[in-house]
Design a protein around this motif. Structure first.
Motif, mmCIF file in Angstrom:
data_model
loop_
_atom_site.group_PDB
_atom_site.id
_atom_site.type_symbol
_atom_site.label_atom_id
_atom_site.label_comp_id
_atom_site.label_asym_id
_atom_site.label_seq_id
_atom_site.Cartn_x
_atom_site.Cartn_y
_atom_site.Cartn_z
ATOM 1 N N GLU A 168 25.262 32.762 -12.231
ATOM 2 C CA GLU A 168 25.458 34.208 -12.166
ATOM 3 C C GLU A 168 24.282 34.854 -12.899
ATOM 4 O O GLU A 168 23.999 34.509 -14.051
ATOM 5 N N LYS A 200 22.698 38.476 -14.073
ATOM 6 C CA LYS A 200 22.800 39.937 -14.198
ATOM 7 C C LYS A 200 21.472 40.415 -14.737
ATOM 8 O O LYS A 200 20.981 39.873 -15.735
ATOM 9 N N THR A 201 20.900 41.399 -14.081
ATOM 10 C CA THR A 201 19.590 41.837 -14.544
ATOM 11 C C THR A 201 19.443 43.346 -14.416
ATOM 12 O O THR A 201 20.020 43.957 -13.509
ATOM 13 N N GLU A 202 18.705 43.933 -15.340
ATOM 14 C CA GLU A 202 18.422 45.365 -15.272
ATOM 15 C C GLU A 202 16.950 45.559 -15.621
ATOM 16 O O GLU A 202 16.487 45.111 -16.682
ATOM 17 N N THR A 204 17.708 40.267 -18.784
ATOM 18 C CA THR A 204 18.386 39.425 -17.801
ATOM 19 C C THR A 204 19.354 38.494 -18.512
ATOM 20 O O THR A 204 19.054 37.990 -19.595
ATOM 21 N N GLU A 205 20.514 38.299 -17.890
ATOM 22 C CA GLU A 205 21.460 37.315 -18.411
ATOM 23 C C GLU A 205 21.714 36.287 -17.311
ATOM 24 O O GLU A 205 22.144 36.629 -16.214
#
Lengths: 137, 114
Positions: free
Chosen positions: A119, A121-123, A128-129
């Protein structure tokens, strides 16, 4: 079992320390060798990614009887185009990263091939995770 | 092929040999791209490379590769030697080019991964 490791921007000398530590722990727990290899290859690629692209971060490792969960949480530029990032051969790596034998656009596809769950998650402009899960059975 | 035979064919120096030089290698894999090495399922491999830095050793550690060969007399640092010893690896070094090294080992029967 919980453990944490710091990721420092550009610190290639220490890339792989977390993966190496995880490998030793899983060996002590008598996890199957092929399983260990899959886990440490994925974590190592993710460590190299974080050191290469982020400004710093933390690796969180949780191991229980059934699985290992590794989360790499970084402060960094984020990933503007996830589809491109997952494409084999696409890379934004610097010359320094390439000198280390990485940066050929194989990291994220390699990670995906070795884990049961991935998974991301990034912004952009934040970070980023990357969460990876591998089940032992 | 025994690691000692490989060393003889290439007139190679043995930089680290914590493990048994008579242990056998099934396949040869030559690459300077570590992500490519990390895609291999096979073990009992000798990694032949011109990439000589700490990540070469780390990659071998993660990929369960116990034998490395540096071509063109690439010099391993103390830190690399230490990490290789910690992981019971064997490190060879030869003066031949990657092309010649691979050619010689292939000719003598060392099998490729692909």
């Amino acid at each position: 079992m919980h453990n944490e490791f710091k990721v420092v921007e550009g610190d290639f000398a220490n890339a792989g320390k977390a993966s190496s530590d995880i490998k030793k722990t899983l060996k002590q727990l008598n996890i199957d060798n092929q399983k260990i290899k899959k886990i440490v290859v994925a974590v190592y690629e993710a460590e190299v990614n974080a050191i290469a692209h982020a400004y710093g971060g933390t690796i969180y490792v949780d191991i229980d009887q059934d699985k290992i969960v590794v989360v790499i949480d970084d402060v960094g530029p984020g990933i503007p185009d996830m589809d491109k990032a997952m494409t084999k051969g696409f890379s934004t790596a610097s010359a320094k990263v390439r000198e280390m034998g990485f940066g050929a656009g194989m990291g994220l596809p390699n990670i995906k091939n070795n884990v049961d769950e991935l998974e991301i998650k990034t912004e952009v402009g934040v970070g980023t995770e990357v969460k990876m899960v591998v089940n032992f059975q | 092929m025994k690691i000692s035979e490989i060393a003889k064919i290439l007139d190679a120096r043995i930089l680290v040999s914590n493990s048994n030089l008579d242990s056998r290698i099934k396949y040869g894999f030559a690459s300077d791209l570590m992500s490519d090495v990390l895609t291999l399922d096979e073990e009992e491999i000798i990694l032949i490379t011109g990439l000589c830095n700490i990540q070469t050793i780390r990659t071998a550690e993660m990929a369960n590769i116990n034998c490395l060969l540096f071509v063109r007399n690439k010099q391993a640092s103390e830190e690399m030697i230490e990490l290789a010893m910690e992981n019971d690896m064997i490190i060879l070094q030869c003066e031949y080019s990657l092309f010649r090294t691979v050619g010689l080992l292939y000719e003598k029967g060392l099998r490729p991964v692909y």
